[in-house]
Design a protein around this motif. Structure first.
Motif, mmCIF file in Angstrom:
data_model
loop_
_atom_site.group_PDB
_atom_site.id
_atom_site.type_symbol
_atom_site.label_atom_id
_atom_site.label_comp_id
_atom_site.label_asym_id
_atom_site.label_seq_id
_atom_site.Cartn_x
_atom_site.Cartn_y
_atom_site.Cartn_z
ATOM 1 N N ILE A 119 0.966 -3.582 0.332
ATOM 2 C CA ILE A 119 1.164 -2.772 -0.542
ATOM 3 C C ILE A 119 2.375 -3.332 -1.559
ATOM 4 C CG2 ILE A 119 2.464 -0.509 -0.916
ATOM 5 C CD1 ILE A 119 0.704 0.537 1.228
ATOM 6 N N GLY A 120 3.488 -4.096 -0.751
ATOM 7 C CA GLY A 120 4.919 -4.830 -1.132
ATOM 8 C C GLY A 120 4.111 -5.819 -2.219
ATOM 9 N N LEU A 121 3.142 -6.384 -1.812
ATOM 10 C CA LEU A 121 2.708 -7.475 -2.848
ATOM 11 C C LEU A 121 1.990 -7.035 -4.003
ATOM 12 C CD1 LEU A 121 1.904 -10.396 -0.093
ATOM 13 C CD2 LEU A 121 3.384 -10.490 -1.756
ATOM 14 N N GLY A 159 4.016 -5.097 -11.085
ATOM 15 C CA GLY A 159 5.085 -5.320 -11.852
ATOM 16 C C GLY A 159 5.495 -6.552 -12.641
ATOM 17 N N PHE A 160 5.434 -7.563 -11.902
ATOM 18 C CA PHE A 160 5.867 -8.828 -12.456
ATOM 19 C C PHE A 160 4.713 -9.479 -13.380
ATOM 20 C CE2 PHE A 160 5.607 -13.608 -11.621
ATOM 21 C CZ PHE A 160 6.750 -13.824 -12.553
ATOM 22 N N GLY A 161 3.414 -9.396 -12.847
ATOM 23 C CA GLY A 161 2.321 -10.027 -13.840
ATOM 24 C C GLY A 161 2.117 -9.285 -14.883
ATOM 25 N N ALA A 173 2.295 -10.543 -18.754
ATOM 26 C CA ALA A 173 1.281 -10.451 -19.761
ATOM 27 C C ALA A 173 1.813 -9.757 -20.907
ATOM 28 C CB ALA A 173 0.167 -9.597 -19.114
ATOM 29 N N ALA A 174 2.891 -8.757 -20.891
ATOM 30 C CA ALA A 174 3.501 -8.142 -21.920
ATOM 31 C C ALA A 174 4.445 -9.191 -22.675
ATOM 32 C CB ALA A 174 4.429 -6.831 -21.398
ATOM 33 N N LEU A 179 -1.992 -12.462 -11.938
ATOM 34 C CA LEU A 179 -1.114 -12.025 -11.010
ATOM 35 C C LEU A 179 -1.452 -10.640 -10.836
ATOM 36 C CD1 LEU A 179 2.121 -13.938 -11.659
ATOM 37 C CD2 LEU A 179 0.770 -14.392 -9.691
ATOM 38 N N VAL A 180 -1.570 -9.878 -12.001
ATOM 39 C CA VAL A 180 -1.840 -8.424 -11.585
ATOM 40 C C VAL A 180 -2.988 -8.254 -10.696
ATOM 41 C CG1 VAL A 180 -2.762 -6.497 -13.025
ATOM 42 C CG2 VAL A 180 -0.715 -7.626 -13.840
ATOM 43 N N PHE A 181 -4.200 -8.914 -11.056
ATOM 44 C CA PHE A 181 -5.369 -8.884 -10.146
ATOM 45 C C PHE A 181 -5.573 -9.521 -8.964
ATOM 46 C CE2 PHE A 181 -6.662 -7.769 -14.536
ATOM 47 C CZ PHE A 181 -7.044 -6.554 -14.333
#
Length: 182
Positions: A22-24, A30-32, A36-37, A85-87
């Motif tokens: 869950i932490g990762l 959040g970071f990915g 992307a934004a 990273l998001v996925f």
């Protein structure tokens, strides 16, 4: 009659493994998502970004010629690396893409210092922080709540993390060499 040995069981049931997953996941999303934004700001002008033309001009002003190429490359790297990273997909590659881009961002903002006293000067603390997060994800892997989980291509650990860092540094250095000679 059903044999209990044929029932599906979770990959891991202990609380520590679940908490790490869950932490990762939170870190990656959040970071990915932020990466992307930032990419969409550069490419499309979304989220109050400069858009492609202004971004290309900004890269030209920083000495990255042609600005259209380098600005597009940076925007695509942030967008694609961030989404991967998001996925949690091809995570070491995604981390290397983001890390290489952030090494160049640190280089471009180096003269501003880590924490500039002048609020109109941009320092390199944010890209440095992003580089550290990308390097961390390269070593830890995406966690079990990812598209890489359970796949034959999933890689994590010291060798994979070091390989991703080496790829990122080489890509960043090649980009800086092209910046210097073009």
């Amino acid at each position: 009659m059903t044999d209990t040995a044929t029932r599906l069981t979770p990959i891991a049931t202990d609380d520590k493994t679940t908490a790490e997953g869950i932490g990762l996941l939170v870190l990656r999303i959040g970071f990915g998502g932020l990466m992307a934004a930032y990419g969409t700001q550069k490419l499309f002008g979304w989220f109050n970004g400069p858009g492609w033309r202004a971004n290309a001009d900004m890269f030209t002003g920083m000495g990255y010629n042609p600005g259209e190429f380098f600005g597009t490359l940076a925007g695509l790297a942030e967008l694609i690396g961030g989404l991967l990273l998001v996925f949690g997909l091809f995570t070491p590659l995604a981390a290397a893409i983001v890390l290489g881009t952030m090494i160049n961002a640190v280089n471009a903002l180096w003269s501003g210092g880590l924490f500039p006293s002048d609020p109109t000067v941009t320092g390199y603390s944010t890209p440095l922080l992003f580089a550290l997060v990308a390097a961390t994800v390269a070593f830890t892997g995406p966690g079990r709540l990812s598209l890489d989980a359970g796949r034959p291509w999933r890689r994590e650990g010291v060798v994979t993390g070091a390989g991703a860092v080496v790829v990122a540094v080489v890509a960043a250095v090649v980009t800086l060499i092209f910046k210097a000679v073009l």
